[in-house]
Design an enzyme around this catalytic site. Structure first.
Site, PDB file in Angstrom:
ATOM      1  N   GLU A   7       3.923  -0.346  -3.436  1.00  0.00           N
ATOM      2  CA  GLU A   7       4.353  -1.734  -3.753  1.00  0.00           C
ATOM      3  C   GLU A   7       3.381  -2.808  -4.221  1.00  0.00           C
ATOM      4  O   GLU A   7       3.697  -3.472  -5.137  1.00  0.00           O
ATOM      5  CB  GLU A   7       5.075  -2.342  -2.419  1.00  0.00           C
ATOM      6  CG  GLU A   7       6.302  -1.721  -1.759  1.00  0.00           C
ATOM      7  CD  GLU A   7       5.723  -0.959  -0.705  1.00  0.00           C
ATOM      8  OE1 GLU A   7       6.543  -0.703   0.106  1.00  0.00           O
ATOM      9  OE2 GLU A   7       4.479  -0.400  -0.816  1.00  0.00           O
ATOM     10  N   TYR A 281       0.045   0.421   9.969  1.00  0.00           N
ATOM     11  CA  TYR A 281       1.224  -0.137   9.577  1.00  0.00           C
ATOM     12  C   TYR A 281       1.608  -1.502  10.394  1.00  0.00           C
ATOM     13  O   TYR A 281       1.972  -1.016  11.695  1.00  0.00           O
ATOM     14  CB  TYR A 281       2.596   0.630   9.394  1.00  0.00           C
ATOM     15  CG  TYR A 281       3.764  -0.108   8.538  1.00  0.00           C
ATOM     16  CD1 TYR A 281       3.336  -0.662   7.405  1.00  0.00           C
ATOM     17  CD2 TYR A 281       4.898  -0.038   9.008  1.00  0.00           C
ATOM     18  CE1 TYR A 281       4.316  -1.199   6.505  1.00  0.00           C
ATOM     19  CE2 TYR A 281       5.673  -0.613   8.234  1.00  0.00           C
ATOM     20  CZ  TYR A 281       5.531  -1.135   7.050  1.00  0.00           C
ATOM     21  OH  TYR A 281       6.657  -1.836   6.353  1.00  0.00           O
TER      22      TYR A 281
END
Length: 540
Positions: A7, A281
């Site tokens: 992304e 994450y």
């Protein structure tokens, strides 16, 4: 050439360094498709959605198609959650028109080993995650498009909005403010004595709550003529467990308390740390830690602080919502400091110290309770006062991650010791109203109620502020006048939307969709029926 798509440009830059020649890493800059901006975009009978390219993304996808055509394989390395999976899904639909060899690469930290492992184990897009994202997106769109205009009409204010998580969160803030407004402060009093043994002084308190200060003054006056001695000394050892490693809600709450960071700011900084390869994450509700990494951290503890500080890797009961492969938020290596700007360094240091502390030995405390007997000719019976002490015997994890526990020292006291009275006094106390929510405490409350998920916490307060529902004063969330009116209106018109239990049940059902145990359309239909009821026929 092999193509690897993510992304963000930061993520792409980090991964490109790891993969080197033979790979080309490209970024989509977030979602490529979404529901249209100026229409509902959902057929309310079939739930067929009209997904369109976001501004500038059609051109980007065409460029990715050209690169895919020239690549032997395409890896989709978007984030490991519902949103990331939806991005991968839409990319795959477009890119497989020119290249059938498309794989989904899943990783939870950006390190050379994790990226290479994701390539070795690359598979297909997880459609259950995609369906959960469809359901979440359509639910949010329905509320935004069908309820928000009702608020605009009612209050003549086009800034207002309603939301599946936003509205129950606003209800919490408004209800807390009402509790504070209705709270009646009451004063009460305790009698205290300042006592001396040798050259050391300490306070002892008569553990009786007086509503009337004149009654307390009578006792205080009578104690002035008393004889004081140590009646009993009780000592008790206590272990204080280390804090758990961070999950999303804990990190946002702690950064808000320690640095005054908003949840949105913390999440942006954590995402940047992740994309640069410093931490795992940052959107997770799992306390699990990789065993190999935990051993590395424990070896570090032994070398730096000594064997006596090494704890163990604890197993925590995971929430039903915790995703199996996700870990806690931890550093990806033993790097103590990072060469970044101050905000990033602060947050990284917090995560590093919390991770290390979670694997250290318990703090060991000694609590002391001393009962003091006061005998006075003014009273028929002795009066017993209490003094409390606290000693930190072993600092354990708090050597790395400061604790709020502070020592309260008492002189060395033994049963039968005679004590001198220095003075007696009254201590005035007041009943306290419940505190206003801060961003941190609101997130922890929502988490406890089962409302919202790690990916949504950061945007909740941001939206409430942007809509004019809350103001932040000294870190506290204070509802505006319009917030009271909107909550009252929604409670009457759409009570199910404002129901904490129903909102939590919908979150659970989205999790079940993610696990492949529920059909996403049935969840959306149920939500529509319960929220809108008969009004649904009008909008259909």
């Amino acid at each position: 050439m092999e193509l690897f798509i993510v992304e963000s440009p930061t993520k792409a830059k980090t991964i490109q360094k790891f993969l080197g020649k033979g790979f080309l890493v490209k970024a989509t800059l977030g979602h490529v498709k979404d529901l249209p901006e100026k229409e509902l975009g959902v057929d309310l009978r079939t739930l067929k959605a009209k997904y369109v390219y976001k501004r500038g993304k059609k051109k980007l996808v065409e460029q990715l198609k050209k690169l895919s055509r020239r690549s032997s394989i395409v890896y989709l390395g978007t984030d490991p959650d519902r949103e990331g999976e939806a991005i991968a899904y839409f990319l795959k639909k477009d890119l497989e028109k020119v290249n059938k060899n498309i794989k989904r690469a899943v990783f939870y930290e950006i390190t050379p080993e994790a990226i290479r492992e994701s390539i070795r184990n690359a598979g297909d897009v997880n459609m259950n995650l995609v369906y959960a994202q469809f359901a979440r997106r359509i639910l949010d769109r329905l509320i935004g498009y069908l309820i928000s205009p009702i608020l605009w009409k009612e209050f003549k204010n086009y800034k207002l909005s309603a939301g599946r998580v936003q509205s129950p969160a606003l209800r919490l803030i408004v209800e807390r403010e009402r509790e504070i407004q209705n709270f009646k402060v009451k004063k009460y009093y305790y009698v205290k004595a300042l006592l001396r043994k040798g050259s050391e002084e300490f306070w002892a308190i008569y553990d009786y709550r007086y509503e009337n200060p004149s009654d307390a003054k009578i006792i205080a006056k009578k104690l002035e003529k008393g004889y004081f001695s140590v009646y009993k000394v009780e000592k008790k050892k206590e272990k204080v467990s280390p804090p758990k490693p961070f999950i999303t809600s804990d990190l946002q709450s702690e950064a808000n308390a320690k640095f005054g960071f908003s949840s949105e700011r913390t999440q942006k900084l954590a995402q940047e740390l992740y994309e640069k390869g410093y931490i795992t994450y940052p959107r997770t509700d799992s306390y699990r830690m990789n065993e190999k990494k935990a051993k590395e951290f424990m070896n570090y503890i032994e070398k730096k602080y000594g064997k006596e500080y090494v704890g163990r890797l604890r197993r925590f009961r995971e929430k039903a919502t915790a995703q199996g492969a996700h870990e806690c938020i931890r550093p990806t290596s033993l790097r103590e400091e990072i060469p970044e700007r101050e905000e990033l360094r602060l947050l990284y240091d917090l995560i590093f110290r919390r991770t290390i502390a979670s694997l250290m030995k318990e703090m060991l405390l000694e609590r002391e309770k001393v009962t003091v007997e006061a005998i006075t000719p003014e009273l028929k019976h002795p009066v017993y006062l209490v003094a409390k002490g606290l000693k930190i015997v072993f600092d354990g994890w708090s050597r790395v991650y400061p604790s709020e526990i502070t020592e309260e020292k008492l002189p060395e006291l033994y049963e039968g010791d005679l004590l001198d009275l220095v003075k007696t006094t009254l201590e005035e106390r007041k009943t306290q109203p419940p505190p206003r929510y801060t961003e941190g405490t609101l997130i922890k409350t929502l988490e406890k109620l089962g409302i919202g998920r790690p990916s949504t916490y950061a945007t909740i307060v941001k939206t409430l502020k942007e809509r004019g529902y809350v103001e932040v004063k000294k870190k506290a969330l204070v509802p505006t006048e319009i917030a009271f009116q909107v909550v009252e209106f929604l409670m009457e018109r759409f009570p199910t939307l404002m129901d904490y239990k129903f909102t939590a049940q919908m979150e659970e059902k989205l999790d079940l969709v993610e696990e492949g145990k529920l059909n996403w359309k049935s969840v959306v239909y149920e939500f529509m029926e319960k929220i809108f009821g008969k009004e649904l026929e009008m909008v259909r």
